[in-house]
Design a protein around this motif. Structure first.
Motif, PDB file in Angstrom:
ATOM      1  N   LEU A  73     -10.181  60.761 -27.840  1.00 27.98           N
ATOM      2  CA  LEU A  73     -10.260  61.349 -29.318  1.00 27.98           C
ATOM      3  C   LEU A  73     -11.672  61.659 -29.283  1.00 27.98           C
ATOM      4  O   LEU A  73     -12.502  61.063 -28.694  1.00 27.98           O
ATOM      5  N   HIS A  74     -11.894  62.568 -30.239  1.00 28.69           N
ATOM      6  CA  HIS A  74     -13.307  62.930 -30.702  1.00 28.69           C
ATOM      7  C   HIS A  74     -13.754  62.391 -31.870  1.00 28.69           C
ATOM      8  O   HIS A  74     -12.834  62.584 -32.898  1.00 28.69           O
ATOM      9  N   GLY A  75     -14.919  61.747 -32.083  1.00 27.32           N
ATOM     10  CA  GLY A  75     -15.283  61.140 -33.340  1.00 27.32           C
ATOM     11  C   GLY A  75     -16.612  61.950 -33.397  1.00 27.32           C
ATOM     12  O   GLY A  75     -17.388  62.232 -32.754  1.00 27.32           O
ATOM     13  N   LYS A  76     -16.669  61.984 -34.918  1.00 23.18           N
ATOM     14  CA  LYS A  76     -18.002  62.596 -35.505  1.00 23.18           C
ATOM     15  C   LYS A  76     -18.304  61.805 -36.847  1.00 23.18           C
ATOM     16  O   LYS A  76     -17.435  60.823 -37.298  1.00 23.18           O
ATOM     17  N   THR A  77     -19.711  61.522 -36.832  1.00 23.69           N
ATOM     18  CA  THR A  77     -20.010  60.356 -38.051  1.00 23.69           C
ATOM     19  C   THR A  77     -21.050  61.204 -38.944  1.00 23.69           C
ATOM     20  O   THR A  77     -21.792  62.287 -38.541  1.00 23.69           O
ATOM     21  N   LEU A  78     -20.990  60.723 -40.058  1.00 24.66           N
ATOM     22  CA  LEU A  78     -21.894  61.151 -41.146  1.00 24.66           C
ATOM     23  C   LEU A  78     -23.167  60.512 -40.992  1.00 24.66           C
ATOM     24  O   LEU A  78     -23.669  59.486 -40.466  1.00 24.66           O
ATOM     25  N   TYR A  79     -24.407  61.161 -41.383  1.00 26.78           N
ATOM     26  CA  TYR A  79     -25.742  60.522 -41.368  1.00 26.78           C
ATOM     27  C   TYR A  79     -26.425  60.856 -42.795  1.00 26.78           C
ATOM     28  O   TYR A  79     -26.263  61.812 -43.286  1.00 26.78           O
ATOM     29  N   PRO A  80     -27.365  59.941 -42.973  1.00 24.40           N
ATOM     30  CA  PRO A  80     -27.815  59.988 -44.423  1.00 24.40           C
ATOM     31  C   PRO A  80     -28.678  61.466 -44.542  1.00 24.40           C
ATOM     32  O   PRO A  80     -29.317  61.956 -43.543  1.00 24.40           O
ATOM     33  N   PRO A  81     -28.357  61.753 -45.989  1.00 20.80           N
ATOM     34  CA  PRO A  81     -29.242  63.157 -46.033  1.00 20.80           C
ATOM     35  C   PRO A  81     -30.731  62.999 -46.306  1.00 20.80           C
ATOM     36  O   PRO A  81     -31.361  63.786 -46.246  1.00 20.80           O
ATOM     37  N   VAL A 116     -12.788  57.014 -27.314  1.00 18.25           N
ATOM     38  CA  VAL A 116     -13.342  57.798 -28.141  1.00 18.25           C
ATOM     39  C   VAL A 116     -14.499  58.468 -27.798  1.00 18.25           C
ATOM     40  O   VAL A 116     -15.398  57.808 -27.246  1.00 18.25           O
ATOM     41  N   SER A 117     -14.816  59.574 -27.615  1.00 20.45           N
ATOM     42  CA  SER A 117     -15.984  60.161 -27.429  1.00 20.45           C
ATOM     43  C   SER A 117     -16.776  60.836 -28.559  1.00 20.45           C
ATOM     44  O   SER A 117     -16.250  61.429 -29.523  1.00 20.45           O
ATOM     45  N   VAL A 118     -18.047  60.247 -28.838  1.00 22.53           N
ATOM     46  CA  VAL A 118     -18.863  60.747 -29.936  1.00 22.53           C
ATOM     47  C   VAL A 118     -20.013  61.350 -29.420  1.00 22.53           C
ATOM     48  O   VAL A 118     -20.737  60.843 -28.391  1.00 22.53           O
ATOM     49  N   ARG A 119     -20.090  62.673 -29.894  1.00 24.01           N
ATOM     50  CA  ARG A 119     -21.187  63.462 -29.270  1.00 24.01           C
ATOM     51  C   ARG A 119     -22.253  64.033 -30.680  1.00 24.01           C
ATOM     52  O   ARG A 119     -21.598  64.522 -31.373  1.00 24.01           O
ATOM     53  N   TRP A 120     -23.295  63.555 -30.627  1.00 27.48           N
ATOM     54  CA  TRP A 120     -24.153  64.036 -31.743  1.00 27.48           C
ATOM     55  C   TRP A 120     -24.593  65.218 -31.413  1.00 27.48           C
ATOM     56  O   TRP A 120     -24.694  65.959 -30.398  1.00 27.48           O
ATOM     57  N   SER A 121     -24.753  66.010 -32.750  1.00 28.01           N
ATOM     58  CA  SER A 121     -25.176  67.294 -32.804  1.00 28.01           C
ATOM     59  C   SER A 121     -26.445  67.275 -32.848  1.00 28.01           C
ATOM     60  O   SER A 121     -27.206  65.974 -32.915  1.00 28.01           O
ATOM     61  N   ARG A 122     -27.373  68.338 -32.455  1.00 28.93           N
ATOM     62  CA  ARG A 122     -28.716  68.457 -32.327  1.00 28.93           C
ATOM     63  C   ARG A 122     -29.407  68.041 -33.816  1.00 28.93           C
ATOM     64  O   ARG A 122     -30.552  67.287 -33.837  1.00 28.93           O
ATOM     65  N   GLU A 123     -28.837  68.610 -34.843  1.00 28.35           N
ATOM     66  CA  GLU A 123     -29.336  68.159 -36.145  1.00 28.35           C
ATOM     67  C   GLU A 123     -29.328  66.508 -36.504  1.00 28.35           C
ATOM     68  O   GLU A 123     -30.465  66.107 -36.818  1.00 28.35           O
ATOM     69  N   GLN A 124     -28.089  66.053 -35.953  1.00 28.91           N
ATOM     70  CA  GLN A 124     -27.987  64.689 -36.018  1.00 28.91           C
ATOM     71  C   GLN A 124     -29.180  63.920 -35.240  1.00 28.91           C
ATOM     72  O   GLN A 124     -29.437  62.926 -35.693  1.00 28.91           O
ATOM     73  N   LEU A 125     -29.452  64.383 -34.109  1.00 30.27           N
ATOM     74  CA  LEU A 125     -30.548  63.788 -33.357  1.00 30.27           C
ATOM     75  C   LEU A 125     -31.732  63.814 -33.819  1.00 30.27           C
ATOM     76  O   LEU A 125     -32.486  63.032 -33.831  1.00 30.27           O
ATOM     77  N   PHE A 126     -31.993  64.862 -34.521  1.00 31.33           N
ATOM     78  CA  PHE A 126     -33.232  65.047 -34.995  1.00 31.33           C
ATOM     79  C   PHE A 126     -33.557  64.193 -36.292  1.00 31.33           C
ATOM     80  O   PHE A 126     -34.545  63.542 -36.412  1.00 31.33           O
ATOM     81  N   GLN A 127     -32.549  63.993 -37.107  1.00 33.49           N
ATOM     82  CA  GLN A 127     -32.654  63.285 -38.316  1.00 33.49           C
ATOM     83  C   GLN A 127     -32.317  61.974 -38.256  1.00 33.49           C
ATOM     84  O   GLN A 127     -32.768  61.162 -39.004  1.00 33.49           O
TER      85      GLN A 127
END
Lengths: 158, 713
Positions: free
Chosen positions: B213-221, B410-421
């Motif tokens: 499955l693919h997992g995505k997560t929230l990160y703080p604003p 589960v595969s979690v792949r961070w977006s570029r934005e998530q990696l920056f922030q």
């Protein structure tokens, strides 16, 4: 609808039509060489060929690509398991890759550049490749490899 | 947990201060001793278990260091190949899983070749001796009559040759060609080239497992925001959504979907409200690390080095400088973001993670999943850029949490934005250097104060209980390279590592680049005060016990045509670094000012890292470092604005592109009697300083901020 990728017709489900080309390729078995870098067309890691010309697959939508010929890094050398494409061989001979993650995109951009300009100058190469980022800093070797590939190609064609 | 350890006992038992011990865990899930990166190993004894000779005479090598582009797979294989006199291509290097080797120290600090050179050589010698005995038994020979030659053994006083292939039984022919001897190693191809030019190399972001499955997560604003409430009304209805996982206490909100685009859509649509903390601005963060502010607030620094009496020196000085320098937040920006696959099932935990510390992730996953480490197998992969930013990969911890719930991979792949922030970055650093010259022109005092966020004690990797403990130990990553090899009298080096609201940690070269920027521009200032040539001033002041430092300066200067007349808008600058006192590197930058902007025309580097196993790989690392240092000097700048970073993709944080690279010239010094030292990081350190010194040679004024400000004239 179907997409033609590396010469094979692949079924597209209704739900997949709004995917980007990069997302679609990423979901296919054995085609994991087209890499995600930024999702905004800024880094070039996802570069594939559309009818032989380099494009950023994260910026294209599957629904717009019916009837187009898509080539990924896996299809560049015609799918041969032994012989490398000129550009791949040149990248190998010049010891270009470090981490290697940007390499498929670099090679797809480079091969497209050479298709359009078989005798590029250093300046043309540097500018033409400026859409492909490399954090490891292999740029000088990429330029050398593309020059080498163009020389080999010119030799082959006599 | 209940036990109340005294502070002293706690520090000792964590192993962080006691040298050479790895933290071990008593009870998973409620361990008093938190999971830490793997700082030590038993490679001297373990190395023998990493290599074995195969039937065909090749050597299989469980290559336990992280191959992230620095070429360590090939470099370490070279050590083995050289000992056996076979081409490095005959080494079958395997990226192992945590079940195949015992814990090995994380891959950091440009030290892999240096620390594993002797263990691997020794292991190879032992293996060769075993093979010799096999041959002796098989062919009824006397061991004493067998001489090792490239590729096998030769009988003394005879031409009878036994190749490894023949001995191991893989070759039925009696005639076996002797393979070419090993000094093709001078420009040997790397082992990982073909797999990387064909797109076959597997990175953890590429891993695809049946049933995954693919997992995505929230990160703080904004930094420090905590989850208050999550509304999954809309997301629940998306086709392909498998689960929405929320744990308010743990600040965790993630979605699971059958395919990645659905997971992406879902996480973007997931509504969350956050408890808003203090909203930080860059100036406030800078204030936290400002030596002047720190002293005003009565916070004492760690005294890292002290010789003589700097106040006395201050009195003696006829000329003085006071330089306040600053380097900003920076980010690793590897081309592959954070990504991992974790599969939790009844049989245990399997994970695929491309990281710099396999065993840290094994321990961490064991903690998260509440199982013993024996039940966790982590497979290493190629890494799409590490640079210090993949010591601890939060995406792996998230994948574990998600997989625990659905019991599917589960595969979690961070977006570029998530990696920056949301990942950890290079801390900003503030320097204050006060120094003075006596009437003879000698440096009679040198006081360097450094304020930085954590470099080694990364709060994302070190849980809360240990963070207070680390405040008793100076973060030596932040002071790397700051004890400079000049004969300056009355020296002080003070260091503050302050907790910041933004996670910071190691990145390429650690504090060395920022420190070299501050110290080498200060050295230039001192030379300018004396009206002296900046190279000459350095050469006159280098400690006589440091001929290698002197040699790289002289070579870089020579090859950079130091002293050659230049037009008024062009200049040369020089800087050098002694990296961990083991690798010595100097850079000369040739720069011109064109219409008020800085153009770097050429970078010349002289580099001495002892015996070189593969000079071409070393060159490639220097090229990468020079380019990175150039980027730091001209472009890279990350600022906190309104509680988050002002950039979250490459449009806001431009790393250098191919058309921005100047001519690069590299000169390698090699003394084969000196053991190999690192090349993965050292040459980044003097690069921004050399460039800034070149600009200063034109303007006459020191540059004290990176990147070089637009308005320098």
């Amino acid at each position: 609808m179907t997409l033609s990728i590396n010469g094979r017709k692949i079924e597209v489900t209704l739900g997949q039509r709004d995917n980007t080309l990069q997302e679609f390729i990423s979901g296919l078995p054995n085609l994991f060489g087209t890499h995600f870098g930024c999702g905004k067309g800024l880094c070039g890691a996802c570069t594939v060929h559309l009818n032989g010309v380099a494009v950023r697959s994260c910026q294209l939508l599957v629904k717009d690509l019916s009837g187009q010929e898509i080539t990924t890094i896996e299809g560049l050398n015609g799918g041969s398991s032994d012989e490398l494409h000129d550009v791949q061989q040149a990248f190998l001979d010049e010891n270009v890759p470090q981490c290697g993650y940007c390499m498929p995109g670099q090679i797809m951009s480079a091969s497209s550049l050479l298709n359009m300009d078989p005798n590029p100058t250093n300046e043309t190469i540097k500018l033409g490749m400026s859409g492909n980022l490399c954090r490891c800093g292999t740029y000088p070797r990429i330029v050398k490899a593309i020059t080498r590939a163009s020389e080999i190609r010119n030799q082959k064609e006599g | 947990m209940g036990a109340k350890l005294s502070r002293r006992k706690f520090l000792v038992s964590t192993g962080w201060i006691a040298a050479g011990t790895t933290v071990s865990f008593v009870t998973p899930g409620c361990s008093i001793l938190p999971t830490l990166p793997t700082t030590s190993d038993d490679s001297k004894n373990e190395a023998s278990s990493w290599i074995q000779m195969l039937d065909d005479g090749r050597i299989q090598f469980y290559m336990g260091k992280a191959e992230m582009g620095q070429g360590i797979m090939t470099g370490l294989s070279q050590i083995i190949a050289d000992e056996f006199g076979i081409p490095v291509s005959k080494i079958k290097a395997i990226i192992p899983s945590s079940k195949q080797i015992k814990p090995i120290r994380m891959t950091v600090g440009s030290e892999s070749v240096e620390t594993l050179y002797a263990p691997l050589k020794l292991a190879s010698i032992r293996l060769k001796s075993n093979v010799k005995e096999i041959a002796a038994r098989k062919y009824k020979l006397m061991v004493s009559k067998m001489e090792p030659v490239p590729g096998g053994f030769q009988l003394k006083n005879s031409s009878q040759f036994y190749s490894y292939q023949k001995i191991m039984g893989g070759d039925k022919n009696t005639e076996v060609k002797n393979e070419p001897s090993q000094k093709e190693s001078v420009k040997s191809s790397r082992l990982d080239l073909k797999t990387k030019v064909t797109g076959k190399a597997t990175y953890s972001r590429d891993i695809n497992i049946d049933g995954m499955l693919h997992g995505k997560t929230l990160y703080p604003p904004v930094f420090g925001a905590t989850l208050k409430q999550v509304n999954d009304k809309v997301v629940k209805t998306l086709p392909g959504i498998v689960a929405i996982v929320v744990n308010i206490k743990e600040n965790f909100a993630g979605v699971l979907a059958e395919d990645e685009p659905t997971a992406k859509k879902a996480i973007d649509l997931l509504e969350a409200s956050w408890n808003m903390p203090k909203i930080w601005q860059q100036e406030e963060i800078d204030n936290l690390i400002d030596p002047i502010s720190l002293k005003k607030r009565g916070i004492a620094p760690h005294t890292v080095y002290s010789s003589g009496d700097w106040e006395e020196g201050h009195q003696l000085a006829e000329k003085r400088i006071q330089l306040r320098s600053y380097t900003p937040f920076g980010t690793h920006a590897p081309m592959e973001t954070w990504a991992a696959v974790v599969s939790v099932s009844e049989e245990g935990v399997k994970a695929w993670i491309g990281s710099q510390d396999l065993f840290y992730h094994q321990s961490k996953l064991a903690d998260i999943c509440g199982v013993s480490k024996d039940n966790v197998e982590v497979y290493g992969t190629y890494i799409g850029g590490g640079f210090g930013g993949k010591v601890g990969i939060v995406a792996a911890f998230e994948a574990a949490r998600l997989s625990m719930i659905v019991k599917r991979p589960v595969s979690v792949r961070w977006s570029r934005e998530q990696l920056f922030q949301a990942s950890y970055h290079r801390s900003p650093v503030k320097h204050q250097i006060e120094a003075g010259l006596d009437k003879e022109g000698n440096v009679c005092f040198w006081k360097h104060e450094i304020g930085s966020g954590p470099v080694i004690f990364n709060p994302q990797l070190i849980s809360r209980p240990l963070q207070w403990a680390t405040s008793f130990v100076s973060d030596s990553g932040g002071t790397r390279g700051a004890i400079i090899p000049y004969d300056f009298k009355n020296r002080e080096l003070h260091f503050w590592d302050e907790k910041l609201p933004v996670p910071t940690g190691a990145w390429r070269g650690l504090g060395a680049t920022s420190n070299a920027f501050a110290t080498e521009t200060a050295v230039d200032e001192l030379a300018r005060l004396l009206g002296k040539d900046t190279l000459k001033f350095r050469l006159e002041n280098i400690n006589e016990n440091n001929p290698r430092y002197r040699a790289v300066l002289e070579l870089a200067a020579k090859k950079g045509n130091w002293g050659e007349k230049t037009p008024p808008n062009m200049g040369r600058g020089i800087a050098a670094v002694s990296y961990k006192d083991k690798t010595f590197v100097a850079v000369v930058a040739i720069v011109s000012l064109e219409e008020q902007s800085v153009v770097v025309n050429k970078l010349i580097c002289a580099h001495d890292c002892g015996l070189m196993l593969n000079p071409d790989i070393i060159r490639s690392q220097i090229e990468g470092n020079l380019i990175w240092g150039l980027g730091m000097a001209l472009k890279e700048n990350l600022r906190v604005e309104d509680g988050k970073f002002n950039a979250d993709n490459f449009d806001g944080y431009p790393i250098l592109r191919s058309h921005e690279i100047p001519e690069i010239e590299i000169h390698l010094i090699e003394d084969k009697t000196i053991a190999p030292s690192g090349a993965g990081e050292p040459s980044i350190a003097p690069t921004p300083a050399a460039i800034c010194n070149a600009v200063s040679s034109i303007t006459g004024r020191v540059i004290n901020t990176l990147p070089i400000p637009e308005q320098i004239l």
